[in-house]
Write a protein that holds these residues in place. Structure first.
Motif, short mmCIF file in Angstrom:
data_model
loop_
_atom_site.label_atom_id
_atom_site.label_comp_id
_atom_site.label_asym_id
_atom_site.label_seq_id
_atom_site.Cartn_x
_atom_site.Cartn_y
_atom_site.Cartn_z
N ASP A 72 0.81 -1.22 0.00
CA ASP A 72 0.00 0.00 0.00
C ASP A 72 0.84 1.27 0.00
N ASP A 73 2.05 1.21 0.55
CA ASP A 73 2.88 2.41 0.64
C ASP A 73 3.94 2.47 -0.46
N THR A 74 3.78 1.65 -1.51
CA THR A 74 4.73 1.66 -2.62
C THR A 74 4.01 2.11 -3.88
N PHE A 75 4.35 3.31 -4.33
CA PHE A 75 3.75 3.89 -5.52
C PHE A 75 4.80 3.94 -6.63
N ALA B 200 -6.23 8.66 1.50
CA ALA B 200 -6.27 9.19 2.87
C ALA B 200 -5.11 10.16 3.10
N GLU B 201 -3.93 9.80 2.60
CA GLU B 201 -2.77 10.68 2.76
C GLU B 201 -2.97 11.98 1.99
N THR B 202 -3.52 11.88 0.80
CA THR B 202 -3.73 13.07 -0.03
C THR B 202 -4.78 13.99 0.58
N GLU B 203 -5.84 13.42 1.15
CA GLU B 203 -6.89 14.25 1.75
C GLU B 203 -6.34 15.06 2.92
N ALA B 204 -5.50 14.43 3.75
CA ALA B 204 -4.91 15.16 4.88
C ALA B 204 -4.04 16.30 4.39
N LEU B 205 -3.26 16.04 3.36
CA LEU B 205 -2.39 17.08 2.79
C LEU B 205 -3.22 18.19 2.13
N LYS C 53 -4.66 31.35 -7.14
CA LYS C 53 -3.92 30.66 -8.20
C LYS C 53 -3.13 29.46 -7.68
N ALA C 54 -3.17 29.22 -6.38
CA ALA C 54 -2.42 28.08 -5.81
C ALA C 54 -3.02 26.77 -6.31
N GLU C 55 -2.16 25.83 -6.70
CA GLU C 55 -2.63 24.54 -7.19
C GLU C 55 -1.96 23.39 -6.44
N PHE C 56 -2.77 22.41 -6.14
CA PHE C 56 -2.36 21.24 -5.36
C PHE C 56 -1.97 20.14 -6.36
N PHE C 57 -0.69 20.07 -6.69
CA PHE C 57 -0.21 19.18 -7.74
C PHE C 57 0.23 17.82 -7.18
N ILE C 58 0.17 16.80 -8.02
CA ILE C 58 0.61 15.45 -7.62
C ILE C 58 2.05 15.44 -7.13
N PRO C 59 3.01 16.12 -7.78
CA PRO C 59 4.37 16.11 -7.26
C PRO C 59 4.50 16.67 -5.84
N LEU C 60 3.61 17.58 -5.45
CA LEU C 60 3.63 18.09 -4.07
C LEU C 60 3.29 16.97 -3.09
N VAL C 61 2.31 16.14 -3.46
CA VAL C 61 1.95 15.00 -2.62
C VAL C 61 3.10 14.00 -2.56
N ALA C 62 3.67 13.69 -3.72
CA ALA C 62 4.79 12.74 -3.77
C ALA C 62 5.95 13.21 -2.90
N ASP C 63 6.29 14.48 -3.02
CA ASP C 63 7.41 15.02 -2.25
C ASP C 63 7.13 14.93 -0.75
N ALA C 64 5.91 15.27 -0.34
CA ALA C 64 5.56 15.22 1.08
C ALA C 64 5.60 13.79 1.61
N LEU C 65 5.11 12.82 0.83
CA LEU C 65 5.10 11.43 1.29
C LEU C 65 6.50 10.84 1.36
N PHE D 288 8.33 5.81 -4.02
CA PHE D 288 7.94 5.93 -5.42
C PHE D 288 9.00 5.28 -6.28
N LYS D 289 8.65 4.16 -6.91
CA LYS D 289 9.55 3.50 -7.84
C LYS D 289 9.52 4.23 -9.18
N VAL D 290 10.69 4.53 -9.72
CA VAL D 290 10.78 5.14 -11.04
C VAL D 290 10.91 4.02 -12.06
N LEU D 291 9.90 3.86 -12.91
CA LEU D 291 9.88 2.81 -13.92
C LEU D 291 10.42 3.40 -15.23
N PRO D 292 11.60 3.01 -15.66
CA PRO D 292 12.17 3.63 -16.86
C PRO D 292 11.47 3.15 -18.13
N THR D 293 11.26 4.06 -19.06
CA THR D 293 10.69 3.70 -20.35
C THR D 293 11.52 4.32 -21.46
#
Length: 303
Positions: A143-146, A226-231, A244-256, A264-269
């Motif tokens: 659950d904690d591996t994105f 649940a983690e995103t809602e708290a953030l 104009k403030a925007e809640f972007f996915i990278p902000l969530v990733a950085d916080a987690l 967060f596994k980086v899958l190379p393509t």
């Protein structure tokens, strides 16, 4: 393990493009860019398509996509709007547009109960990316591996000017440790060689061609909601007077990552990415798709 869902971010108004690029025609038979993503996702084993849209887009999306996809893959619709009460926020905040990509993902929390992938509607990602993400999401991840797809930077740049890119910092185990947002990244000819640089505070710095960048292609389990809602609650409280403030996915990733709550596994393509921001991009994207059709990568008519 259930089949993963593909969550497509399609609620933007495309103000720089001048019309709804999410439903514009780019393929030889009027295919949208979304059509190619869905075609690749079906081949890669995804089980459902969820469109994140504004409620006023629903009829048009259903008219375009339901006839093509009926019997091929399940579909549903998620609406991103300005109502904060579903997230436990008892405030009305006046804004010109909703709160950004992570808010869009959070809007799907009651409709997704399986691992899922998030992509942009107006970006072309290539089959390999969907295949690798599908395998990752169906491998019984914790659950904690994105994850996110890591595109090689030289396969995401334009020959016509600079772009912004999120350059991933990756450790020896393939985990992202951070993202460096580079606002001005470009090709430059140096002694007859095409090299890559970014400019910051007037200083030019070279980037390796092997650098991996995020193109907003993410893999999650439902635990992210649940983690995103708290953030998000904290973000709204800190930015209620900043329209104009925007809640972007990278902000969530950085916080987690920084809190140690997720990896967060980086899958190379090796796929080449291309996308559309301005009307001037349209013929370039059309020719790129036409070339893939000529090369037999895609059929002339997808559905």
């Amino acid at each position: 393990m259930s089949k993963p869902t593909l969550l497509i971010l399609a609620a933007g108004m495309a103000s720089r493009y001048g019309s709804m690029k999410q439903t514009d025609a780019f393929g030889p038979n009027g295919e949208t860019i979304i059509d190619y993503s869905i075609y690749d996702a079906i081949r890669a084993g995804f089980g459902k398509i969820s469109f994140i849209i504004r409620r006023e887009f629903e009829e048009k999306f259903r008219d375009i996509f339901e006839p093509k996809l009926n019997g091929r893959i399940a579909t549903d619709y998620v609406f991103q709007d300005f109502d904060l009460t579903p997230f436990g926020i008892d405030k009305e905040i006046e804004r010109a547009k909703p709160w950004g990509t992570a808010h869009a993902v959070l809007s799907a929390r009651n409709q997704i109960n399986e691992p899922f992938c998030v992509i942009n509607a107006d970006d072309f990602y290539g089959y390999e990316a969907f295949e690798k993400m599908s395998k990752f999401l169906t491998a019984g991840v914790k659950d904690d591996t994105f994850s996110l797809m890591g595109y090689q930077i030289d396969k995401t740049l334009s020959d016509y000017g600079s772009v912004s890119r999120g350059v991933c910092q990756v450790d020896d185990e393939g985990n992202m440790t951070g993202i460096d947002e580079r606002i001005k990244v470009y090709f430059k000819d140096v002694d007859g060689q095409k090299r890559i640089f970014y400019e910051e505070d007037g200083k030019e710095t070279e980037l390796p061609r092997s650098s991996r960048v995020s193109m907003n292609f993410w893999g999650f389990t439902p635990a992210v909601f649940a983690e995103t809602e708290a953030l998000f609650k904290d973000f709204v409280a800190a930015n209620e007077h900043n329209p104009k403030a925007e809640f972007f996915i990278p902000l969530v990733a950085d916080a987690l990552i920084k809190s140690g709550k997720a990896r967060f596994k980086v899958l190379p393509t090796s796929e080449k990415w291309f996308g559309v921001t301005y009307q001037e991009d349209k013929p370039i994207v059309q020719e790129s798709i036409a070339r893939l059709v000529r090369d037999g990568v895609y059929p002339e008519k997808l559905f």
